[in-house]
Design a protein around this motif. Structure first.
Motif, PDB file in Angstrom:
ATOM      1  N   LEU A 502       0.848  -1.197   0.000  1.00 49.08           N
ATOM      2  CA  LEU A 502       0.000   0.000   0.000  1.00 49.08           C
ATOM      3  C   LEU A 502       0.880   1.243   0.000  1.00 49.08           C
ATOM      4  N   LEU A 503       0.583   2.182  -0.879  1.00 50.07           N
ATOM      5  CA  LEU A 503       1.241   3.489  -0.874  1.00 50.07           C
ATOM      6  C   LEU A 503       0.225   4.466  -0.280  1.00 50.07           C
ATOM      7  N   VAL A 504       0.450   4.853   0.977  1.00 50.19           N
ATOM      8  CA  VAL A 504      -0.557   5.613   1.735  1.00 50.19           C
ATOM      9  C   VAL A 504      -0.189   7.088   1.785  1.00 50.19           C
ATOM     10  N   ASP A 516     -17.614  10.374   5.394  1.00 50.48           N
ATOM     11  CA  ASP A 516     -17.089   9.021   5.270  1.00 50.48           C
ATOM     12  C   ASP A 516     -17.004   8.586   3.805  1.00 50.48           C
ATOM     13  N   GLU A 517     -17.955   9.057   3.002  1.00 54.04           N
ATOM     14  CA  GLU A 517     -17.974   8.646   1.589  1.00 54.04           C
ATOM     15  C   GLU A 517     -16.750   9.178   0.830  1.00 54.04           C
ATOM     16  N   ALA A 518     -16.223  10.311   1.258  1.00 52.33           N
ATOM     17  CA  ALA A 518     -15.100  10.921   0.537  1.00 52.33           C
ATOM     18  C   ALA A 518     -13.761  10.701   1.231  1.00 52.33           C
ATOM     19  N   ARG A 519     -13.747   9.819   2.224  1.00 49.07           N
ATOM     20  CA  ARG A 519     -12.533   9.699   3.037  1.00 49.07           C
ATOM     21  C   ARG A 519     -11.417   8.902   2.358  1.00 49.07           C
ATOM     22  N   VAL A 520     -11.740   7.930   1.531  1.00 52.78           N
ATOM     23  CA  VAL A 520     -10.724   7.034   0.972  1.00 52.78           C
ATOM     24  C   VAL A 520     -10.817   6.987  -0.548  1.00 52.78           C
ATOM     25  N   GLU A 521      -9.645   7.067  -1.191  1.00 53.69           N
ATOM     26  CA  GLU A 521      -9.533   6.833  -2.640  1.00 53.69           C
ATOM     27  C   GLU A 521      -8.563   5.673  -2.849  1.00 53.69           C
ATOM     28  N   LEU A 522      -8.910   4.746  -3.753  1.00 49.25           N
ATOM     29  CA  LEU A 522      -8.042   3.612  -4.069  1.00 49.25           C
ATOM     30  C   LEU A 522      -7.686   3.633  -5.541  1.00 49.25           C
ATOM     31  N   HIS A 523      -6.403   3.405  -5.834  1.00 47.91           N
ATOM     32  CA  HIS A 523      -5.935   3.314  -7.209  1.00 47.91           C
ATOM     33  C   HIS A 523      -5.060   2.070  -7.321  1.00 47.91           C
ATOM     34  N   GLU A 524      -5.552   1.086  -8.039  1.00 47.33           N
ATOM     35  CA  GLU A 524      -4.807  -0.160  -8.199  1.00 47.33           C
ATOM     36  C   GLU A 524      -3.697   0.006  -9.232  1.00 47.33           C
ATOM     37  N   LEU A 525      -2.482  -0.428  -8.849  1.00 47.74           N
ATOM     38  CA  LEU A 525      -1.345  -0.439  -9.751  1.00 47.74           C
ATOM     39  C   LEU A 525      -0.961  -1.895 -10.006  1.00 47.74           C
ATOM     40  N   PRO A 526      -0.183  -2.155 -11.051  1.00 49.62           N
ATOM     41  CA  PRO A 526       0.243  -3.545 -11.293  1.00 49.62           C
ATOM     42  C   PRO A 526       1.131  -4.060 -10.156  1.00 49.62           C
ATOM     43  N   ARG A 531      -2.477   2.245  -4.383  1.00 53.68           N
ATOM     44  CA  ARG A 531      -2.294   3.583  -3.805  1.00 53.68           C
ATOM     45  C   ARG A 531      -3.556   3.944  -3.020  1.00 53.68           C
ATOM     46  N   VAL A 532      -3.368   4.265  -1.748  1.00 55.51           N
ATOM     47  CA  VAL A 532      -4.476   4.604  -0.857  1.00 55.51           C
ATOM     48  C   VAL A 532      -4.339   6.074  -0.466  1.00 55.51           C
ATOM     49  N   VAL A 533      -5.317   6.884  -0.845  1.00 54.47           N
ATOM     50  CA  VAL A 533      -5.319   8.306  -0.508  1.00 54.47           C
ATOM     51  C   VAL A 533      -6.384   8.536   0.558  1.00 54.47           C
ATOM     52  N   LEU A 534      -5.932   8.981   1.735  1.00 51.20           N
ATOM     53  CA  LEU A 534      -6.840   9.240   2.854  1.00 51.20           C
ATOM     54  C   LEU A 534      -7.076  10.747   2.970  1.00 51.20           C
ATOM     55  N   ARG A 549      -8.301   0.625   7.918  1.00 53.12           N
ATOM     56  CA  ARG A 549      -9.426  -0.213   8.338  1.00 53.12           C
ATOM     57  C   ARG A 549     -10.696   0.157   7.580  1.00 53.12           C
ATOM     58  N   TYR A 550     -10.929   1.459   7.436  1.00 54.11           N
ATOM     59  CA  TYR A 550     -12.126   1.894   6.711  1.00 54.11           C
ATOM     60  C   TYR A 550     -12.052   1.460   5.245  1.00 54.11           C
ATOM     61  N   ALA A 551     -10.849   1.547   4.646  1.00 51.25           N
ATOM     62  CA  ALA A 551     -10.691   1.132   3.255  1.00 51.25           C
ATOM     63  C   ALA A 551     -10.965  -0.365   3.104  1.00 51.25           C
ATOM     64  N   GLN A 552     -10.569  -1.150   4.097  1.00 47.34           N
ATOM     65  CA  GLN A 552     -10.792  -2.591   4.013  1.00 47.34           C
ATOM     66  C   GLN A 552     -12.275  -2.931   4.178  1.00 47.34           C
ATOM     67  N   GLU A 553     -12.964  -2.192   5.048  1.00 45.56           N
ATOM     68  CA  GLU A 553     -14.367  -2.501   5.318  1.00 45.56           C
ATOM     69  C   GLU A 553     -15.294  -1.949   4.248  1.00 45.56           C
ATOM     70  N   GLN A 554     -15.022  -0.701   3.801  1.00 42.30           N
ATOM     71  CA  GLN A 554     -15.950  -0.030   2.897  1.00 42.30           C
ATOM     72  C   GLN A 554     -15.542  -0.120   1.435  1.00 42.30           C
ATOM     73  N   ALA A 555     -14.235  -0.134   1.179  1.00 45.38           N
ATOM     74  CA  ALA A 555     -13.770  -0.144  -0.207  1.00 45.38           C
ATOM     75  C   ALA A 555     -13.275  -1.513  -0.657  1.00 45.38           C
ATOM     76  N   GLU A 556     -13.453  -2.514   0.207  1.00 46.46           N
ATOM     77  CA  GLU A 556     -13.110  -3.890  -0.123  1.00 46.46           C
ATOM     78  C   GLU A 556     -11.627  -4.054  -0.481  1.00 46.46           C
ATOM     79  N   LEU A 557     -10.784  -3.383   0.278  1.00 50.16           N
ATOM     80  CA  LEU A 557      -9.347  -3.547   0.125  1.00 50.16           C
ATOM     81  C   LEU A 557      -8.897  -4.700   1.014  1.00 50.16           C
ATOM     82  N   ASP A 558      -8.242  -5.694   0.442  1.00 54.61           N
ATOM     83  CA  ASP A 558      -7.834  -6.885   1.190  1.00 54.61           C
ATOM     84  C   ASP A 558      -6.455  -6.667   1.785  1.00 54.61           C
ATOM     85  N   CYS A 559      -6.417  -6.428   3.114  1.00 53.47           N
ATOM     86  CA  CYS A 559      -5.132  -6.221   3.801  1.00 53.47           C
ATOM     87  C   CYS A 559      -4.843  -7.323   4.807  1.00 53.47           C
TER      88      CYS A 559
END
Length: 620
Positions: A502-504, A516-526, A531-534, A549-559
């Motif tokens: 994760l690049l946070v 809460d809806e605007a708290r996390v941005e996810l950008h998948e790289l190869p 990339r996780v933008v909080l 934790r919020y990204a894992q619960e709400q954005a389905e990020l597997d950590c």
């Protein structure tokens, strides 16, 4: 309910201006009398000046006008800068000039914070001299003990005390209002002071230097009014206005008129009209009550300094500092040790150095009057940005700006009498803010030159696949582009990479709070990198584990198991050089601040057991 919230606002918002009757009218009458006994004309003129200052500056400008320039409910200089989006202004632009002006305004609040507790508590304790002149030598030691106890108590939190601030200040306003009625009965003619011509006559017919001195002393009656806007986010616009117009303003009117009536009836009471307005049997009780009220006013200033510091750190104007939460149920209850003890040193130094509330009156007012002028100007820019008619804004805000500048000019006469003290504090803090901001930009520019691009990083991983370790690694980075330096160094030396990387990045929003809806941005790289933008508001405390934790619960990020995530943080050492940027001595100051800033792991609430720090040297 608005009424209950308004009572709560009495202690936090109006503690400072509510204790101004202890010294404001006394100093103004002394200036108008030029050392002699006050005349009926000078008393009526001074009281009229105070009443109309409260009407124009606090009631019309702050309560009705400035309080409309909020940022999602938040007020204050930092909120104005956020609305104007001046934080990312390029050097040389008008927004950059606005930013510098705003930083000076924010720094002036610290200067005010050092003087307010000193003059408030000292003027309250000086009431002992009215009935017992022999206690005069004990005034300074008693004041120092009270203030020292106040600053020592900050680390334990103020939640319990804060819950009774409002009722105590409500009782205070009722008492001073009642004392005012007692004085008005002595000389009802004081009510003529509501005629503004008495104020104009005093200023026009008196010698220019005396008139300016009277204006400077009169301004003491409105100091603390800026808290109405600065603390708006805690209580809301309606309760603050309700408390002012229903309780504070009427009681202040009554007390100032009562003091003026006493001086009309007995000019010899000019040495301390506030305490002599009370019956003899009530003096010592009133001294104790006034001391409690001034401690509450001082507490509000100190807490406001903590809140301002937190917001300045979030917006990148100050280095990360140790911020402790003193209440688990309320995020606003914080304690900043370095700010607390810096204010303590400045406040105790002012008490000992100036020696009396008369001496401190010369140091008080100049910082607040300049801050009010800056606030009026920035609020005008916000109104124009929001689409209000420029002609209307210039007419209305221009009038109030002229009033502010007149008061600032009058207070400038106090520069050599002590006004230099809060200005020196403010300029020093503003200089540190500007140096930190400039140093951060130079450091980020150096990082950009050292960072590997995402394209190069992916190509390198594909050509020479490293050993993949089980688990998740989070690398903190200040940028949303490129590969963070700790990741590059880790790969170069370890030749291994976790299965999930994760690049946070934590970005501070221009708004006080982020949904809460605007708290996390996810950008998948190869190659298993995300990339996780909080996003956090400038009034919030950032927590990276909570964001993940919020990204894992709400954005389905597997950590995987969050307690087993490894957080990699760069421990940067800034090295000043002769490279273009700042003078070497300023770079050395920036390097010192950067070296002594709070550790990133602690500031972002990352458990120490999950932190891996990688040392990096950066030349600027």
């Amino acid at each position: 309910m608005p009424t209950a919230v308004s009572i709560g606002a009495l202690g936090i918002v109006y503690g400072d201006i509510g204790t101004s009757p202890l010294y404001a009218l006394r100093e103004a009458v002394k200036a108008a009398s030029a050392g002699g006994a006050p005349t009926p004309q000078s008393v009526l003129g001074v009281v009229s000046l105070i009443l109309w200052s409260l009407i124009l500056i606090i009631s019309l400008k702050y309560a009705i006008l400035i309080c409309r320039a909020d940022n999602r409910g938040e007020g204050g200089i930092v909120a104005l800068l956020a609305v104007l989006r001046a934080r990312h202004a390029r050097p040389g632009t008008w927004r950059s000039a606005v930013l510098m002006l705003g930083l000076l305004g924010a720094a002036l609040l610290y200067g005010d914070g050092a003087i307010t507790p000193a003059i408030s508590v000292l003027s309250a304790v000086e009431g002992l001299k009215v009935d017992a002149p022999s206690l005069a030598p004990a005034v300074i030691p008693i004041t120092v003990v009270i203030l020292l106890g106040l600053f020592l108590a900050q680390s334990h939190g103020t939640g319990l005390i804060g819950s009774i601030f409002g009722p105590i200040m409500l009782a205070w306003f009722v008492v001073i209002g009642g004392l005012g009625v007692r004085g008005i009965v002595m000389a009802p003619g004081i009510l003529a002071a509501f005629n503004p011509f008495h104020a104009l006559a005093l200023l026009i017919h008196g010698p220019p230097m005396v008139s300016f001195a009277v204006l400077g002393a009169t301004f003491l009656a409105v100091t603390g009014g800026e808290a109405m806007y600065a603390d708006m986010g805690h209580f809301g616009r309606l309760p603050i206005r309700l408390a002012w117009f229903a309780i504070v303003l009427p009681c202040l009117f009554l007390n100032y008129c009562g003091q003026g009536a006493l001086l009309l009836a007995d000019p010899s009471a000019a040495d301390n009209p506030f305490y002599q307005l009370a019956p003899d049997w009530f003096h010592y009780v009133l001294v104790a009550f006034a001391t409690v009220a001034t401690v509450i006013a001082s507490q509000a200033i100190i807490s406001g300094s903590f809140s301002l510091t937190q917001q300045a750190i979030q917006l990148g104007f100050l280095p990360r500092l140790n911020i402790r939460h003193t209440a688990s149920h309320e995020r606003g209850q914080i304690y900043v040790p370095i700010v607390n003890w810096t204010l303590a040193a400045a406040t105790l130094g002012a008490v000992i150095g100036f020696g009396s509330s008369d001496g401190l009156a010369g140091a008080y007012g100049i910082a607040v009057s300049l801050l009010m002028a800056i606030t009026t100007f920035l609020a005008a820019l916000v109104a124009i940005q929001w689409g209000f008619s420029p002609l209307l804004v210039i007419a209305v805000n221009g009038f109030f700006l002229v009033v502010d500048l007149v008061f600032f000019s009058a207070n400038s006469l106090k520069l050599l009498e002590g006004g230099w003290f809060p200005l020196l504090l403010a300029c020093s803090i503003a200089f540190l803010m500007v140096t930190w901001r400039r140093g951060q930009r130079l450091t980020e520019r150096a990082r950009q030159k050292m960072r590997e691009s995402e394209k190069e990083f992916v190509a390198h991983i594909c050509e020479q696949p490293p050993v993949r370790l089980p688990g998740t690694a989070a690398f903190l980075t200040s940028s949303t582009a490129g590969v963070p330096l700790p990741l590059t160094h880790h790969l170069q030396h370890i030749y291994a990479l976790h299965e999930r990387v994760l690049l946070v990045t934590v970005l501070t929003s221009e708004e006080p709070y982020v949904s809460d809806e605007a708290r996390v941005e996810l950008h998948e790289l190869p190659v298993g990198v995300t990339r996780v933008v909080l996003h956090v508001g400038f009034a919030e405390m950032p927590s990276v584990p909570e964001g993940v934790r919020y990204a894992q619960e709400q954005a389905e990020l597997d950590c995987g198991n969050l307690s087993e995530v490894s957080y990699y943080i760069g421990r940067e050492t800034v090295i000043p050089t002769t490279l273009p940027g700042m003078w070497m001595w300023r770079e050395a100051i920036y390097a010192f601040m950067q070296r002594n800033a709070e550790r990133s792991a602690a500031y972002f609430c990352i458990p120490a057991a999950q932190v891996v720090e990688i040392g990096i040297e950066i030349e600027i």
